[in-house]
Design a protein around this motif. Structure first.
Motif, PDB file in Angstrom:
ATOM      1  N   GLY A  85       0.817  -1.207   0.000  1.00 26.64           N
ATOM      2  CA  GLY A  85       0.000   0.000   0.000  1.00 26.64           C
ATOM      3  C   GLY A  85       0.845   1.249   0.000  1.00 26.64           C
ATOM      4  N   ALA A  86       0.207   2.366  -0.369  1.00 27.76           N
ATOM      5  CA  ALA A  86       0.867   3.672  -0.354  1.00 27.76           C
ATOM      6  C   ALA A  86      -0.168   4.739  -0.073  1.00 27.76           C
ATOM      7  CB  ALA A  86       1.561   3.933  -1.690  1.00 27.76           C
ATOM      8  N   TYR A  87       0.264   5.806   0.581  1.00 27.02           N
ATOM      9  CA  TYR A  87      -0.632   6.927   0.872  1.00 27.02           C
ATOM     10  C   TYR A  87       0.208   8.188   1.021  1.00 27.02           C
ATOM     11  CZ  TYR A  87       0.756   5.549   5.634  1.00 27.02           C
ATOM     12  OH  TYR A  87       1.467   5.185   6.754  1.00 27.02           O
ATOM     13  N   PRO A  88      -0.383   9.342   0.734  1.00 28.07           N
ATOM     14  CA  PRO A  88       0.380  10.589   0.836  1.00 28.07           C
ATOM     15  C   PRO A  88       0.466  11.066   2.285  1.00 28.07           C
ATOM     16  CG  PRO A  88      -1.854  11.067   0.157  1.00 28.07           C
ATOM     17  CD  PRO A  88      -1.759   9.571   0.249  1.00 28.07           C
ATOM     18  N   VAL A  89       1.599  11.680   2.602  1.00 27.07           N
ATOM     19  CA  VAL A  89       1.774  12.339   3.893  1.00 27.07           C
ATOM     20  C   VAL A  89       2.140  13.783   3.576  1.00 27.07           C
ATOM     21  CG1 VAL A  89       2.988  12.346   6.094  1.00 27.07           C
ATOM     22  CG2 VAL A  89       2.583  10.184   4.911  1.00 27.07           C
ATOM     23  N   GLY A  90       1.148  14.643   3.624  1.00 29.77           N
ATOM     24  CA  GLY A  90       1.365  16.007   3.172  1.00 29.77           C
ATOM     25  C   GLY A  90       1.490  16.054   1.659  1.00 29.77           C
ATOM     26  N   ALA A  91       2.076  17.126   1.149  1.00 29.00           N
ATOM     27  CA  ALA A  91       2.142  17.332  -0.302  1.00 29.00           C
ATOM     28  C   ALA A  91       3.381  16.725  -0.941  1.00 29.00           C
ATOM     29  CB  ALA A  91       2.100  18.831  -0.605  1.00 29.00           C
ATOM     30  N   HIS A  92       4.351  16.314  -0.131  1.00 26.02           N
ATOM     31  CA  HIS A  92       5.636  15.936  -0.716  1.00 26.02           C
ATOM     32  C   HIS A  92       6.117  14.540  -0.341  1.00 26.02           C
ATOM     33  CE1 HIS A  92       6.149  20.130  -1.910  1.00 26.02           C
ATOM     34  NE2 HIS A  92       5.760  20.467  -0.688  1.00 26.02           N
ATOM     35  N   ARG A  93       5.465  13.865   0.582  1.00 26.49           N
ATOM     36  CA  ARG A  93       5.978  12.576   1.035  1.00 26.49           C
ATOM     37  C   ARG A  93       4.990  11.457   0.754  1.00 26.49           C
ATOM     38  NH1 ARG A  93       7.787  12.574   7.070  1.00 26.49           N
ATOM     39  NH2 ARG A  93       5.758  13.578   7.341  1.00 26.49           N
ATOM     40  N   VAL A  94       5.538  10.267   0.582  1.00 26.98           N
ATOM     41  CA  VAL A  94       4.741   9.057   0.359  1.00 26.98           C
ATOM     42  C   VAL A  94       5.120   8.048   1.431  1.00 26.98           C
ATOM     43  CG1 VAL A  94       4.278   7.127  -1.211  1.00 26.98           C
ATOM     44  CG2 VAL A  94       4.606   9.437  -2.128  1.00 26.98           C
ATOM     45  N   ALA A  95       4.115   7.453   2.068  1.00 32.99           N
ATOM     46  CA  ALA A  95       4.336   6.394   3.052  1.00 32.99           C
ATOM     47  C   ALA A  95       3.887   5.066   2.461  1.00 32.99           C
ATOM     48  CB  ALA A  95       3.559   6.692   4.332  1.00 32.99           C
ATOM     49  N   THR A  96       4.570   4.013   2.829  1.00 36.36           N
ATOM     50  CA  THR A  96       4.280   2.688   2.293  1.00 36.36           C
ATOM     51  C   THR A  96       3.939   1.714   3.414  1.00 36.36           C
ATOM     52  OG1 THR A  96       6.572   1.927   2.439  1.00 36.36           O
ATOM     53  CG2 THR A  96       5.916   3.088   0.407  1.00 36.36           C
ATOM     54  N   LEU A  97       3.293   0.626   3.033  1.00 39.15           N
ATOM     55  CA  LEU A  97       2.998  -0.458   3.958  1.00 39.15           C
ATOM     56  C   LEU A  97       3.045  -1.761   3.182  1.00 39.15           C
ATOM     57  CD1 LEU A  97       2.027  -1.548   6.720  1.00 39.15           C
ATOM     58  CD2 LEU A  97      -0.316  -1.220   5.915  1.00 39.15           C
ATOM     59  N   PHE A  98       3.834  -2.714   3.646  1.00 41.70           N
ATOM     60  CA  PHE A  98       3.965  -4.026   3.019  1.00 41.70           C
ATOM     61  C   PHE A  98       3.679  -5.100   4.065  1.00 41.70           C
ATOM     62  CE2 PHE A  98       6.758  -1.186   0.710  1.00 41.70           C
ATOM     63  CZ  PHE A  98       6.572  -1.531  -0.631  1.00 41.70           C
ATOM     64  N   SER A  99       2.933  -6.115   3.688  1.00 42.96           N
ATOM     65  CA  SER A  99       2.668  -7.247   4.580  1.00 42.96           C
ATOM     66  C   SER A  99       2.614  -8.510   3.737  1.00 42.96           C
ATOM     67  CB  SER A  99       1.343  -7.072   5.323  1.00 42.96           C
ATOM     68  OG  SER A  99       1.340  -5.885   6.087  1.00 42.96           O
ATOM     69  N   HIS A 100       3.282  -9.553   4.196  1.00 46.02           N
ATOM     70  CA  HIS A 100       3.231 -10.815   3.453  1.00 46.02           C
ATOM     71  C   HIS A 100       3.306 -11.998   4.415  1.00 46.02           C
ATOM     72  CE1 HIS A 100       7.541  -9.710   3.679  1.00 46.02           C
ATOM     73  NE2 HIS A 100       7.774 -10.998   3.761  1.00 46.02           N
ATOM     74  N   ARG A 101       2.709 -13.084   3.990  1.00 45.14           N
ATOM     75  CA  ARG A 101       2.668 -14.291   4.800  1.00 45.14           C
ATOM     76  C   ARG A 101       4.005 -15.020   4.761  1.00 45.14           C
ATOM     77  NH1 ARG A 101      -2.599 -16.388   6.077  1.00 45.14           N
ATOM     78  NH2 ARG A 101      -4.220 -14.946   5.368  1.00 45.14           N
ATOM     79  N   VAL A 102       4.406 -15.555   5.904  1.00 42.07           N
ATOM     80  CA  VAL A 102       5.613 -16.369   6.026  1.00 42.07           C
ATOM     81  C   VAL A 102       5.308 -17.498   7.008  1.00 42.07           C
ATOM     82  CG1 VAL A 102       7.208 -14.443   5.564  1.00 42.07           C
ATOM     83  CG2 VAL A 102       6.526 -14.961   7.921  1.00 42.07           C
ATOM     84  N   PRO A 103       6.030 -18.598   6.950  1.00 42.19           N
ATOM     85  CA  PRO A 103       5.867 -19.622   7.984  1.00 42.19           C
ATOM     86  C   PRO A 103       6.233 -19.042   9.350  1.00 42.19           C
ATOM     87  CG  PRO A 103       7.046 -20.507   6.087  1.00 42.19           C
ATOM     88  CD  PRO A 103       6.954 -19.028   5.881  1.00 42.19           C
ATOM     89  N   ALA A 104       5.431 -19.354  10.352  1.00 49.48           N
ATOM     90  CA  ALA A 104       5.714 -18.860  11.703  1.00 49.48           C
ATOM     91  C   ALA A 104       7.134 -19.238  12.097  1.00 49.48           C
ATOM     92  CB  ALA A 104       4.708 -19.431  12.699  1.00 49.48           C
ATOM     93  N   GLY A 105       7.832 -18.295  12.687  1.00 49.02           N
ATOM     94  CA  GLY A 105       9.208 -18.534  13.108  1.00 49.02           C
ATOM     95  C   GLY A 105      10.251 -18.177  12.070  1.00 49.02           C
ATOM     96  N   THR A 106       9.824 -17.710  10.895  1.00 49.46           N
ATOM     97  CA  THR A 106      10.786 -17.313   9.868  1.00 49.46           C
ATOM     98  C   THR A 106      11.679 -16.195  10.393  1.00 49.46           C
ATOM     99  OG1 THR A 106       9.263 -17.901   8.074  1.00 49.46           O
ATOM    100  CG2 THR A 106      11.049 -16.352   7.538  1.00 49.46           C
ATOM    101  N   PRO A 107      12.992 -16.343  10.317  1.00 50.24           N
ATOM    102  CA  PRO A 107      13.882 -15.289  10.841  1.00 50.24           C
ATOM    103  C   PRO A 107      13.716 -13.987  10.070  1.00 50.24           C
ATOM    104  CG  PRO A 107      15.085 -17.342  10.444  1.00 50.24           C
ATOM    105  CD  PRO A 107      13.740 -17.506   9.818  1.00 50.24           C
ATOM    106  N   LEU A 108      13.988 -12.880  10.749  1.00 46.50           N
ATOM    107  CA  LEU A 108      13.969 -11.593  10.082  1.00 46.50           C
ATOM    108  C   LEU A 108      15.184 -11.479   9.170  1.00 46.50           C
ATOM    109  CD1 LEU A 108      12.937  -9.314  13.099  1.00 46.50           C
ATOM    110  CD2 LEU A 108      11.492 -10.102  11.222  1.00 46.50           C
ATOM    111  N   PRO A 109      15.039 -10.843   8.020  1.00 49.02           N
ATOM    112  CA  PRO A 109      16.162 -10.756   7.076  1.00 49.02           C
ATOM    113  C   PRO A 109      17.225  -9.789   7.550  1.00 49.02           C
ATOM    114  CG  PRO A 109      14.319  -9.450   6.283  1.00 49.02           C
ATOM    115  CD  PRO A 109      13.819 -10.187   7.499  1.00 49.02           C
TER     116      PRO A 109
END
Length: 352
Positions: free
Chosen positions: A205-229
């Motif tokens: 996802g993406a959404y504007p923050v004010g007139a000049h910035r863009v914020a993002t959001l990512f979510s995806h499924r992984v097997p429980a316990g998957t180490p952080l990259p």
């Protein structure tokens, strides 16, 4: 009373504000070199909004509010699949802000006597019964009446007091990421809407923050316990690199690892939140998961509840900590159960 608070996020700052207002001597330590960045958008609602109202901070938050009028779902080619209009929360008991903006507001209204020490954390502590000796990462020792762990889902204070994280962490089977970048053209193209694209096993996802910035959001499924990259940017490109819409552009604008929020979606479940003169607040003891949208509000409510019980306890710390947990824990358990269902519905299931 002397209090050491570990963690200068929303929970720690709110605890420091309430205790400073009540006249306590507060030292707030934070491992980061300075204030956190923008982070991601959060909704301050329900008990959290009520806490903000009692702190008198609504005008300051309204000045920084992120106002989005629509939620737009896209297919992978960018076509609009569904569009929902935000008619506003019932009773207007909610304000949406960037996490960093809420933290800035809380930081700026701390009592003048509150000390904030960056690049410092809790290395160890010894509870002597009548006080706690807190060893900081620089080797110094602070003697206090109470140590508050407000250092998030991966809390060092919790590990020292209760043991390893894996004993208390419920992994919900998702990884999530968020970051903000400057891009006036993309911000303008997003209008005043939150735009989301989903595919089997993932959502972006993406959404504007004010007139000049863009914020993002990512979510995806992984097997429980998957180490952080080790490299969140490389992992995002690996997982989302073949998707369409504007996701390739979002990935191209991903900043360095220090500016990317990346973590597992998880909850913390503890049999008790306090041990002796050590207690926990916020995600350190009541993490609900980012996808629930409840964490910041409950952190604010928890900070207020802890301060209220310390005030009411009249110096009896053990009684105050029992009252704090009895007052808040039933609400937290209910919200955690609700959040587990919401998380399952948030990201599409993997293709069979």
């Amino acid at each position: 009373m002397k209090v050491v608070v570990c963690g200068a996020g929303i929970a720690g700052l709110a605890v420091a504000w309430w205790l400073g207002r009540d006249g306590h001597d507060v030292l707030l330590v934070e491992r980061a070199p300075g204030r956190h960045g923008a982070g991601y958008m959060l909704d301050c609602q329900g008990p959290g909004y009520d806490a903000v109202a009692r702190m008198g901070l609504q005008p300051l938050l309204q000045e920084r509010a992120v106002s989005l009028s629509e939620l737009v779902y896209h297919d992978e080619d960018g076509g609009v699949r569904e569009r929902f209009t935000d008619e506003g929360p019932a009773g207007d008991r909610m304000v949406s802000v960037m996490r960093g903006d809420l933290e800035d507001v809380l930081h700026d209204v701390l009592a003048p006597g509150t000390e904030v020490r960056f690049r410092s954390g809790v290395e160890a502590f010894t509870d002597h019964g009548d006080g706690v000796a807190v060893t900081l990462t620089d080797g110094s020792v602070e003697r206090a009446d109470l140590l508050v762990g407000a250092d998030g889902i991966h809390s060092r204070v919790r590990a020292l007091a209760f043991g390893a994280e894996d004993r208390f962490l419920r992994d919900l089977g998702f990884h999530t990421a968020a970051y903000v970048f400057d891009d006036e053209q993309t911000a303008r193209g997003l209008g005043d809407a939150l735009h989301m694209m989903d595919a089997p096993g993932l959502q972006a996802g993406a959404y504007p923050v004010g007139a000049h910035r863009v914020a993002t959001l990512f979510s995806h499924r992984v097997p429980a316990g998957t180490p952080l990259p080790g490299d969140p940017r490389a992992e995002l490109r690996r997982v989302y690199g073949t998707t369409g819409w504007i996701v390739p552009h979002l990935l191209d604008r991903c900043p360095g690892p220090a500016e990317v929020y990346y973590d597992r979606v998880a909850q913390i479940e503890l049999p008790t939140w306090s041990r002796g003169r050590v207690t926990l607040v916020g995600d350190a003891c009541q993490a609900m998961s980012l996808l629930s949208g409840q964490g910041a509000g409950m952190a604010l409510a928890g900070a207020e509840a802890l301060a209220a019980e310390l005030r009411r306890g009249g110096g009896d710390i053990a009684e105050a900590l029992r009252g704090y947990e009895e007052r808040l824990k039933p609400v937290v358990l209910q919200r955690q159960e609700e959040a587990r269902g919401m998380a399952e519905e948030f990201v599409p299931a993997l293709a069979p």
